[in-house]
Scaffold this motif. Structure first.
Motif, PDB file in Angstrom:
ATOM      1  N   THR A 143       0.780  -1.285   0.104  1.00  0.00           N
ATOM      2  CA  THR A 143      -0.085  -0.074   0.069  1.00  0.00           C
ATOM      3  C   THR A 143       0.731   1.278   0.125  1.00  0.00           C
ATOM      4  O   THR A 143       0.364   2.247  -0.533  1.00  0.00           O
ATOM      5  CB  THR A 143      -1.114  -0.039   1.345  1.00  0.00           C
ATOM      6  OG1 THR A 143      -0.293  -0.143   2.439  1.00  0.00           O
ATOM      7  CG2 THR A 143      -1.918  -1.098   1.242  1.00  0.00           C
ATOM      8  N   ALA A 144       2.237   0.857   0.362  1.00  0.00           N
ATOM      9  CA  ALA A 144       3.038   2.205   0.358  1.00  0.00           C
ATOM     10  C   ALA A 144       3.989   2.217  -0.748  1.00  0.00           C
ATOM     11  O   ALA A 144       4.653   1.052  -0.901  1.00  0.00           O
ATOM     12  CB  ALA A 144       3.482   2.403   1.855  1.00  0.00           C
ATOM     13  N   ASP A 145       4.469   3.296  -1.362  1.00  0.00           N
ATOM     14  CA  ASP A 145       5.469   3.279  -2.366  1.00  0.00           C
ATOM     15  C   ASP A 145       6.774   2.910  -1.696  1.00  0.00           C
ATOM     16  O   ASP A 145       7.062   3.435  -0.570  1.00  0.00           O
ATOM     17  CB  ASP A 145       5.468   4.563  -3.070  1.00  0.00           C
ATOM     18  CG  ASP A 145       4.599   4.751  -4.030  1.00  0.00           C
ATOM     19  OD1 ASP A 145       3.638   3.823  -4.341  1.00  0.00           O
ATOM     20  OD2 ASP A 145       4.172   6.114  -4.474  1.00  0.00           O
ATOM     21  N   ALA A 146       7.537   2.339  -2.582  1.00  0.00           N
ATOM     22  CA  ALA A 146       9.026   1.922  -2.149  1.00  0.00           C
ATOM     23  C   ALA A 146       9.960   3.267  -2.273  1.00  0.00           C
ATOM     24  O   ALA A 146       9.699   4.388  -2.808  1.00  0.00           O
ATOM     25  CB  ALA A 146       9.809   0.966  -2.904  1.00  0.00           C
ATOM     26  N   GLU A 147      10.888   3.312  -1.256  1.00  0.00           N
ATOM     27  CA  GLU A 147      11.612   4.682  -1.316  1.00  0.00           C
ATOM     28  C   GLU A 147      13.101   4.074  -1.641  1.00  0.00           C
ATOM     29  O   GLU A 147      13.845   3.090  -1.224  1.00  0.00           O
ATOM     30  CB  GLU A 147      11.658   5.252   0.135  1.00  0.00           C
ATOM     31  CG  GLU A 147      10.237   5.499   0.555  1.00  0.00           C
ATOM     32  CD  GLU A 147      10.206   6.360   1.886  1.00  0.00           C
ATOM     33  OE1 GLU A 147      11.285   6.311   2.677  1.00  0.00           O
ATOM     34  OE2 GLU A 147       9.226   6.688   2.453  1.00  0.00           O
ATOM     35  N   GLY A 148      13.808   4.997  -2.464  1.00  0.00           N
ATOM     36  CA  GLY A 148      15.242   4.881  -2.450  1.00  0.00           C
ATOM     37  C   GLY A 148      15.433   3.614  -3.374  1.00  0.00           C
ATOM     38  O   GLY A 148      14.870   3.147  -4.429  1.00  0.00           O
ATOM     39  N   LEU A 149      16.381   2.747  -2.905  1.00  0.00           N
ATOM     40  CA  LEU A 149      16.759   1.440  -3.697  1.00  0.00           C
ATOM     41  C   LEU A 149      15.903   0.211  -3.010  1.00  0.00           C
ATOM     42  O   LEU A 149      16.657  -0.908  -3.192  1.00  0.00           O
ATOM     43  CB  LEU A 149      18.367   1.469  -3.417  1.00  0.00           C
ATOM     44  CG  LEU A 149      19.316   2.476  -3.982  1.00  0.00           C
ATOM     45  CD1 LEU A 149      20.697   2.300  -3.659  1.00  0.00           C
ATOM     46  CD2 LEU A 149      19.147   2.967  -5.392  1.00  0.00           C
TER      47      LEU A 149
END
Length: 593
Positions: free
Chosen positions: A547-553
């Motif tokens: 439900t939450a977008d991935a961050e960084g790598l």
């Protein structure tokens, strides 16, 4: 207000559940009303009715002599007499009143014929399949107890499913043995045989219950039989060593192997784990075919086999008892006289028996239904997960949802054993077999099923549709939650060297084993997930969006499950059965050649 007028119009009066049988002079329980009550509840209602009131003590009809309690008009000196439910209405009529007279008439009215219970239970065997659907239909405790006492069970330890049903697809291993039981079977099979796996079918039922696949496994298949644990009568466990290149039929009976060993061998061959097993012997064929008054069959030419004693004319016939068993046992009457040709005849017979058992003539006839259930349960040995009449009934009702026309019979693709100068046994033909196994593992129907797609499934399938990322942009961590050692490392090597997914990493073993491969990803990684799913051959059900977008790598997480068979091998099978696989439908009559 006395107890006689206390009932409400929408309540079932216990008195109305009993009717007088003019042939015997006895009062009998009305089954069409009592079928939905438990036996205990029915007896409690009868006892309470004898007491006529919330404060009255429970008594049996033999003890009852009318109402008991402070408000009783009948003196305690009345002569005791036998009373059955229903007498309350007749005594009420003696005090007058149109309502009482109506109640008396109701107590003596002729019993109406109960509506036919058209349960689509899948009742079948023929040395292979047998279910029942009687206890609930007849609604009688004594009948249930009899059926329940017929069933034999085997503790298969960790193998199988402890629950009767599963939310997803269901797999049931059906085993027909050559064990001798019953009078008149002395001449069949080996005299001292504990029962080998002579006829084995892996029966796969789809998750949505719209279709089923019945995969026959040849008895003469040479394969590896893995080590297996067997439970002993004293509760201890004995490990039976595995053996290489042995006939499949010795997975049962030999060296103390039980049906759990057969289940484990089938899982190793196909990659499909069975939830339950059902085992029958020679006697089951005779008893069950007799219970349904015979099974229609068709011969392309006259058959007379002195070995099995099969004697049938060309064209249609009906077989039961000894002739039914002879038909399933003969090897020299059809095709090239091989076990593979015998399997074809067995599949045709089973299709006909399924049609016969699901016919209205069987399902609407209480006597036939009970005779069938009685014969089936006497012939059955099952795992403890389905080891009661009630559990088998639940299973039968679930499997009965499958339409006969969507039941497909296939035989495990095999080829001659290359290790034998003059081949007698066979081995798995991996090239033809693996796509078929993959279809079963991915729950792909072998027949076209026209159905209304559920919104949830359509939404899940839509996850595979849309733009796909370039392999170089796919970032994924791979964990091994399956049974193959080193699977995560081998998959990463394949992804990097063969698919160009350089941002993949081996994260070793998952915290726990899982049956199905999963791919977890964030909403903004959907294009990467679709690309990886295409490379790996993942089904839509494997995709688990967050439900939450991935961050960084942050990378996606691919966990390989029990359905993973090796790097580069698609987890899903082809959309349709390959043309080089011969199949048969349970709803079509075919003449044996």
């Amino acid at each position: 207000m006395d107890a006689q007028s206390r009932g409400r119009a929408d309540d079932i009066d216990p008195a109305d559940q009993w009717v007088l049988n003019p042939h015997t002079g006895n009062y009998e329980l009305r089954l069409d009303q009592s079928a939905e009550e438990s036996p205990v509840a029915a007896r409690t209602a009868t006892a309470a009715d004898s007491g006529h009131g919330d404060g009255a003590r429970s008594t049996s009809p033999r003890e009852g002599s009318g109402r008991r309690g402070a408000g009783s008009r009948e003196g305690s000196g009345d002569t005791p007499r036998r009373e059955v439910p229903g007498q309350r209405s007749r005594r009420s009529s003696q005090r007058g009143g149109r309502g009482a007279e109506s109640a008396a008439t109701s107590g003596r009215r002729k019993r109406k014929a109960p509506k036919a219970r058209r349960k689509k239970a899948l009742l079948w065997t023929g040395g292979v399949l047998a279910f029942l659907l009687v206890a609930a239909s007849l609604g009688a405790y004594l009948l249930y107890a009899r059926l329940n006492g017929n069933i034999s069970t085997v503790d298969i330890g960790k193998q199988g499913n402890k629950n009767v049903l599963s939310d997803g697809p269901m797999n049931i291993l059906i085993i027909g043995t050559d064990k001798r039981t019953g009078k008149g079977n002395e001449g069949y099979g080996d005299k001292d045989s504990p029962g080998h796996a002579e006829t084995t079918i892996l029966f796969h039922v789809s998750e949505d219950r719209t279709n089923a696949t019945a995969l026959s496994i040849p008895r003469d298949l040479k394969t590896r039989i893995p080590e297996c644990e067997t439970k002993q009568p004293d509760g201890s466990t004995v490990v039976v060593p595995g053996i290489e290149k042995e006939r499949f039929n010795v997975t049962l009976g030999q060296d103390g192997r039980d049906p759990g060993c057969t289940m484990k061998t089938v899982a190793e061959i196909t990659g499909v784990e069975a939830d339950h097993f059902m085992m029958v012997d020679f006697n089951a064929v005779k008893e069950l075919t007799t219970a349904v008054n015979g099974v229609p069959v068709c011969m392309a030419k006259p058959v007379k086999d002195p070995k099995s004693h099969l004697d049938l004319p060309a064209g249609p016939s009906t077989v039961q008892g000894e002739q039914a068993l002879a038909l399933l046992r003969t090897r020299s009457s059809f095709g090239n006289s091989s076990d593979l040709d015998r399997i074809k005849v067995q599949q045709q017979f089973l299709g006909s028996m399924i049609r016969q058992m699901k016919s209205n003539d069987t399902l609407t006839n209480p006597k036939k239904l009970f005779d069938l259930a009685d014969a089936a349960t006497k012939s059955l040995t099952v795992d403890q997960g389905i080891g009661s009449a009630n559990k088998l009934m639940t299973l039968a009702q679930e499997l009965g949802k499958v339409d006969t026309k969507n039941i497909t019979f296939v035989t495990l693709p095999v080829k001659d054993n290359p290790d034998e100068p003059k081949p007698i046994t066979v081995v798995v033909d991996e090239v033809r077999a693996e796509p078929l196994f993959a279809m079963i593992r991915s729950d792909t129907s072998l027949t076209e099923v026209k159905q209304q797609k559920k919104a949830a499934k359509s939404k899940q399938a839509a996850l595979l549709k849309g733009p796909k990322a370039e392999p170089a942009d796919v970032r994924v961590d791979v964990l091994n939650g399956g049974e193959i050692p080193g699977a995560a490392g081998a998959t990463v090597t394949w992804l990097q060297n063969q698919q160009g997914v350089l941002k993949s990493a081996n994260k070793a073993n998952a915290p726990e084993k899982i049956k199905k491969t999963t791919l977890e990803y964030a909403p903004n990684q959907a294009d990467q997930a679709r690309a990886l799913a295409e490379m790996m051959g993942l089904p839509a059900t494997a995709l688990k969006p967050g439900t939450a977008d991935a961050e960084g790598l942050q990378a996606m997480v691919l966990t390989l499950g029990g359905d993973f068979k090796g790097a580069g091998i698609p987890i899903t099978g082809p959309a349709k059965i390959p043309e080089n696989i011969e199949k048969a439908s349970a709803d079509k009559e075919v003449c044996a050649e």
